[in-house]
Design a protein around this motif. Structure first.
Motif, PDB file in Angstrom:
ATOM      1  N   TRP A   1     -40.004  11.317 -10.905  1.00  0.00           N
ATOM      2  CA  TRP A   1     -40.814  12.517 -11.023  1.00  0.00           C
ATOM      3  C   TRP A   1     -40.790  13.305  -9.726  1.00  0.00           C
ATOM      4  N   LYS A   2     -40.247  14.523  -9.784  1.00  0.00           N
ATOM      5  CA  LYS A   2     -40.274  15.436  -8.642  1.00  0.00           C
ATOM      6  C   LYS A   2     -41.441  16.397  -8.849  1.00  0.00           C
ATOM      7  N   VAL A   3     -42.568  16.077  -8.247  1.00  0.00           N
ATOM      8  CA  VAL A   3     -43.788  16.867  -8.405  1.00  0.00           C
ATOM      9  C   VAL A   3     -43.825  17.947  -7.325  1.00  0.00           C
ATOM     10  N   ASP A   4     -44.146  19.146  -7.720  1.00  0.00           N
ATOM     11  CA  ASP A   4     -44.300  20.255  -6.785  1.00  0.00           C
ATOM     12  C   ASP A   4     -45.674  20.152  -6.132  1.00  0.00           C
ATOM     13  N   ALA A   5     -45.694  19.855  -4.832  1.00  0.00           N
ATOM     14  CA  ALA A   5     -46.970  19.641  -4.143  1.00  0.00           C
ATOM     15  C   ALA A   5     -47.876  20.861  -4.222  1.00  0.00           C
ATOM     16  N   ASP A   6     -47.309  22.043  -4.082  1.00  0.00           N
ATOM     17  CA  ASP A   6     -48.128  23.253  -4.057  1.00  0.00           C
ATOM     18  C   ASP A   6     -48.669  23.627  -5.431  1.00  0.00           C
ATOM     19  N   SER A   7     -48.135  22.992  -6.464  1.00  0.00           N
ATOM     20  CA  SER A   7     -48.606  23.313  -7.820  1.00  0.00           C
ATOM     21  C   SER A   7     -49.815  22.485  -8.220  1.00  0.00           C
ATOM     22  N   ILE A   8     -50.178  21.472  -7.449  1.00  0.00           N
ATOM     23  CA  ILE A   8     -51.216  20.524  -7.863  1.00  0.00           C
ATOM     24  C   ILE A   8     -52.595  21.177  -7.796  1.00  0.00           C
ATOM     25  N   GLU A   9     -53.311  21.070  -8.900  1.00  0.00           N
ATOM     26  CA  GLU A   9     -54.702  21.513  -8.967  1.00  0.00           C
ATOM     27  C   GLU A   9     -55.556  20.341  -9.447  1.00  0.00           C
ATOM     28  N   ARG A  10     -56.794  20.299  -8.959  1.00  0.00           N
ATOM     29  CA  ARG A  10     -57.769  19.327  -9.454  1.00  0.00           C
ATOM     30  C   ARG A  10     -59.021  20.114  -9.827  1.00  0.00           C
ATOM     31  N   VAL A  11     -59.453  19.975 -11.067  1.00  0.00           N
ATOM     32  CA  VAL A  11     -60.571  20.787 -11.551  1.00  0.00           C
ATOM     33  C   VAL A  11     -61.599  19.890 -12.233  1.00  0.00           C
ATOM     34  N   ASP A  12     -62.843  20.382 -12.302  1.00  0.00           N
ATOM     35  CA  ASP A  12     -63.887  19.645 -13.009  1.00  0.00           C
ATOM     36  C   ASP A  12     -63.876  20.027 -14.491  1.00  0.00           C
ATOM     37  N   ARG A  13     -64.876  19.535 -15.243  1.00  0.00           N
ATOM     38  CA  ARG A  13     -64.916  19.769 -16.692  1.00  0.00           C
ATOM     39  C   ARG A  13     -64.999  21.260 -17.036  1.00  0.00           C
ATOM     40  N   ALA A  14     -65.595  22.019 -16.109  1.00  0.00           N
ATOM     41  CA  ALA A  14     -65.751  23.456 -16.350  1.00  0.00           C
ATOM     42  C   ALA A  14     -64.560  24.258 -15.846  1.00  0.00           C
ATOM     43  N   GLY A  15     -63.543  23.564 -15.330  1.00  0.00           N
ATOM     44  CA  GLY A  15     -62.368  24.256 -14.835  1.00  0.00           C
ATOM     45  C   GLY A  15     -62.495  24.761 -13.413  1.00  0.00           C
ATOM     46  N   ARG A  16     -63.585  24.376 -12.716  1.00  0.00           N
ATOM     47  CA  ARG A  16     -63.767  24.799 -11.334  1.00  0.00           C
ATOM     48  C   ARG A  16     -62.931  23.933 -10.402  1.00  0.00           C
ATOM     49  N   ALA A  17     -62.383  24.569  -9.370  1.00  0.00           N
ATOM     50  CA  ALA A  17     -61.474  23.874  -8.450  1.00  0.00           C
ATOM     51  C   ALA A  17     -62.207  22.795  -7.665  1.00  0.00           C
ATOM     52  N   LEU A  18     -61.567  21.649  -7.545  1.00  0.00           N
ATOM     53  CA  LEU A  18     -62.030  20.543  -6.709  1.00  0.00           C
ATOM     54  C   LEU A  18     -60.983  20.291  -5.628  1.00  0.00           C
ATOM     55  N   PRO A  19     -61.368  19.666  -4.526  1.00  0.00           N
ATOM     56  CA  PRO A  19     -60.379  19.369  -3.481  1.00  0.00           C
ATOM     57  C   PRO A  19     -59.275  18.447  -4.003  1.00  0.00           C
ATOM     58  N   VAL A  20     -58.058  18.694  -3.546  1.00  0.00           N
ATOM     59  CA  VAL A  20     -56.933  17.794  -3.831  1.00  0.00           C
ATOM     60  C   VAL A  20     -56.934  16.752  -2.721  1.00  0.00           C
ATOM     61  N   ASP A  21     -57.397  15.564  -3.043  1.00  0.00           N
ATOM     62  CA  ASP A  21     -57.712  14.549  -2.041  1.00  0.00           C
ATOM     63  C   ASP A  21     -57.213  13.196  -2.526  1.00  0.00           C
TER      64      ASP A  21
END
Length: 626
Positions: A97-117
């Motif tokens: 798997w070649k994952v694009d680092a800059d494409s990674i998002e982490r969101v909560d149930r409401a779709g709000r951004a969370l830290p990528v940690d």
């Protein structure tokens, strides 16, 4: 205790002591400077890169199952559903798997951004990853240490791949940013404080002077190769002046130097283990600390092995180091070390005596002498394999420097998987330097690296652990000429009941079920190295996947054609099968990150998870399916 307090021990050679320290004090003198590199911006970047790796490798090992979300987009839900990961990825051969680092998002149930940690990712997926209550906190600490190491490298300013491709052997060694390509938590070094990290981590490239201890012979075992004389070895490694100083120190205590063996000790090990845990032995004068010798060394990627930068032709020195790193406390067993020179002699003789191996010019960097101390109290109290039995031992391994010819230079094979901050790979830079067609360069590399491994397996049932850190490339004009293999005694096996082995070498015989024997090549070479090299070169557009794997297949087929006497074994144990078992390394660490594998039974520790499609299968000579 921090390194900055370790300044009272004078080196043996006073003329070389132009400062009062044996190692530099990192960051300056204030506590704030010890963490000055840990900035929000660099920490965020390091986390994004490690999350990318975690998503890729945990998915590769079938621990995670991202859901397709259209095109090359994927989603992954946390155990509780409170967080979702969204990212772009390309799935390549061997389920890479070649994952694009800059494409990674982490969101909560409401779709709000969370830290990528990375720590949050582990906690989000702790049940899925099978992390026990005992393993989880230690694993989080290893992840944190891995992140801190990444930030340290970033803050120090990384050389470009082009610069590194032209750099010296030790600059390349220190310039590696990735660590083991498969393991997510691959730079734990648990036990180092902040100052010790900057003094002893390989990427810090700090000069280190080893501590030397005299150990009573009746409690010590020294063994060496058939062509090594102990006195000559020590004279060549330390010099007459240093040896004379050591002898004088022993005599000043009313002791006889003839009653002692000399053991090289990692400075961290002396301050944190030997001087405390073995205090009784020091008080009895079973151990006598002699201080630092003057030669400066650099820690290698393996952490506990040192390269002599003062006299590069002198041996590597490998020391015991009771630091937890990537699934093991990095001690050295005095019992295990005893047979090391004999095993190395046997392997070197086998390689030199085989005309096919000799034609590849593969070399064995022999571990020519070993010494280990056996303290009485812990020997009676500790069980076999205990860290208490692995605290004081050392060995001397041949340096590759004397083997270089005109115009040749050295590089760790791990460098082929190195990419710089701009995404340019060192491998691509070497190919450009060579002026060769990329597939021709690749074939030259495979001839040097893969063919010796194939022949060792098929002709001698002998397998190595040939990952990037255990192989040194000899390069000329950017082209691999041959490889030098190291770390022989601890990481080889003869998988044959019928092989005739000397008694001292018998311990390397391994009972491995027939259906798992080829995993030594499929896992260690194909899945744990060539998979990543293919991903790097393909991503950069240097070669296509078809070109990469067809070149590997041609190398295998041409080797097999050159040794027709082994045709039956090639048929019985084929590298062109349609698929092979997926052996998972992270699963081992997630299960037990203090002792991943029982070295007495490595095959018994395998964690298998389904099968991988073999990229060589469709290039099988004759084309028939198997």
């Amino acid at each position: 205790m921090s390194i900055s307090a370790h300044h009272d021990q004078k080196p043996a050679d006073q003329e070389r002591d132009d400062s009062p320290t044996a190692v530099a004090v990192p960051y300056g003198a204030t506590p704030q400077e010890a963490t000055a590199h840990l900035t929000p911006q660099l920490w965020e970047r390091a986390n994004r890169l490690l999350v990318r790796k975690a998503l890729a490798e945990f998915t590769h090992e079938r621990l995670l199952e991202p859901e397709p979300a259209g095109g090359d987009r994927y989603t992954l839900s946390s155990d509780t559903g409170d967080a979702e990961y969204r990212f772009t990825a390309r799935v390549m051969a061997l389920d890479h798997w070649k994952v694009d680092a800059d494409s990674i998002e982490r969101v909560d149930r409401a779709g709000r951004a969370l830290p990528v940690d990375a720590l949050d990712l582990v906690l989000d997926l702790r049940e899925t990853l099978g992390l026990s209550d005992e393993v989880l906190p230690v694993y989080l600490e290893e992840i944190t240490s891995t992140l801190a190491g990444s930030v340290y490298r970033m803050a120090g300013g990384q050389k470009s791949a082009a610069e590194l491709a032209q750099a010296g052997f030790q600059e390349i060694e220190a310039g590696m940013t990735e660590g083991h390509p498969c393991f997510v938590a691959n730079s734990g070094r648990l036990g180092f404080d902040a100052a010790e990290y900057a003094a002893f981590a390989p990427e810090a490239a700090a000069p280190v002077r080893l501590v030397w201890v005299a150990a009573r012979r009746s409690l010590t075992v020294f063994t060496c190769s058939g062509d090594v004389d102990r006195e000559r070895l020590l004279a060549d490694e330390l010099g007459a002046q240093v040896l004379g100083s050591f002898d004088a120190q022993i005599r000043d205590l009313g002791l006889d130097p003839a009653d002692y063996h000399l053991i090289p000790v990692h400075p961290w090990q002396w301050w944190n283990r030997i001087s405390v845990t073995f205090a009784a032995d020091v008080a009895r004068r079973d151990l006598v600390c002699l201080g630092h010798a003057p030669d400066e060394y650099r820690a290698q990627q393996s952490i506990r092995t040192f390269f002599n930068t003062s006299s590069p032709e002198r041996h590597y020195v490998k020391t015991a180091l009771s630091v937890l790193n990537m699934g093991f406390l990095r001690g050295l067993s005095s019992e295990y070390m005893e047979a090391t020179p004999a095993i190395n002699d046997w392997v070197a003789e086998l390689v030199e005596g085989d005309p096919v191996l000799a034609a590849t010019e593969v070399g064995i960097l022999r571990e020519r002498a070993a010494v280990g101390y056996r303290t009485d109290h812990y020997a009676r109290a500790a069980t076999k394999g205990s860290p208490y039995l692995k605290m004081l031992a050392g060995l001397w391994r041949e340096s590759p420097v004397p083997r270089l010819g005109t115009g040749e230079r050295l590089a760790t094979m791990a460098s082929l998987l190195h990419t710089d901050a701009e995404g340019r790979s060192l491998a691509a830079e070497l190919i450009a330097e060579s002026g060769l067609d990329p597939t021709e360069w690749l074939r030259r590399y495979l001839n040097a690296y893969l063919v010796p491994l194939l022949h060792s397996y098929y002709a001698h049932d002998l397998v190595f652990m040939p990952h990037g850190e255990n192989v040194i490339l000899v390069l000329r004009d950017g082209v691999p000429q041959r490889v030098l293999l190291k770390d022989i005694a601890e990481e080889i096996a003869v998988m044959s009941e019928d092989a005739v082995l000397p008694e001292a070498v018998e311990r390397i015989r391994a009972e491995v079920p027939e259906d798992k024997r080829l995993l030594s090549l499929f896992t260690d070479v194909f899945d744990c190295f060539l998979r990543f090299l293919n991903g790097i070169l393909t991503e950069e557009g240097v070669v296509s996947e078809d070109e990469f794997w067809s070149t590997v297949a041609r190398c295998v087929a041409d080797y097999q054609d050159s040794v027709p006497q082994l045709a039956e074994k090639f048929e019985r144990e084929s590298l062109f099968v349609d698929r092979f078992a997926l052996s998972c390394l992270n699963r081992l660490q997630l299960r037990n990150n203090k002792q991943m594998v029982d070295l007495q039974d490595p095959a018994g520790a395998l964690q298998l998870a389904g099968a991988l499609e073999n990229p060589l299968a469709r290039f099988r000579p004759g084309g028939e399916s198997r």
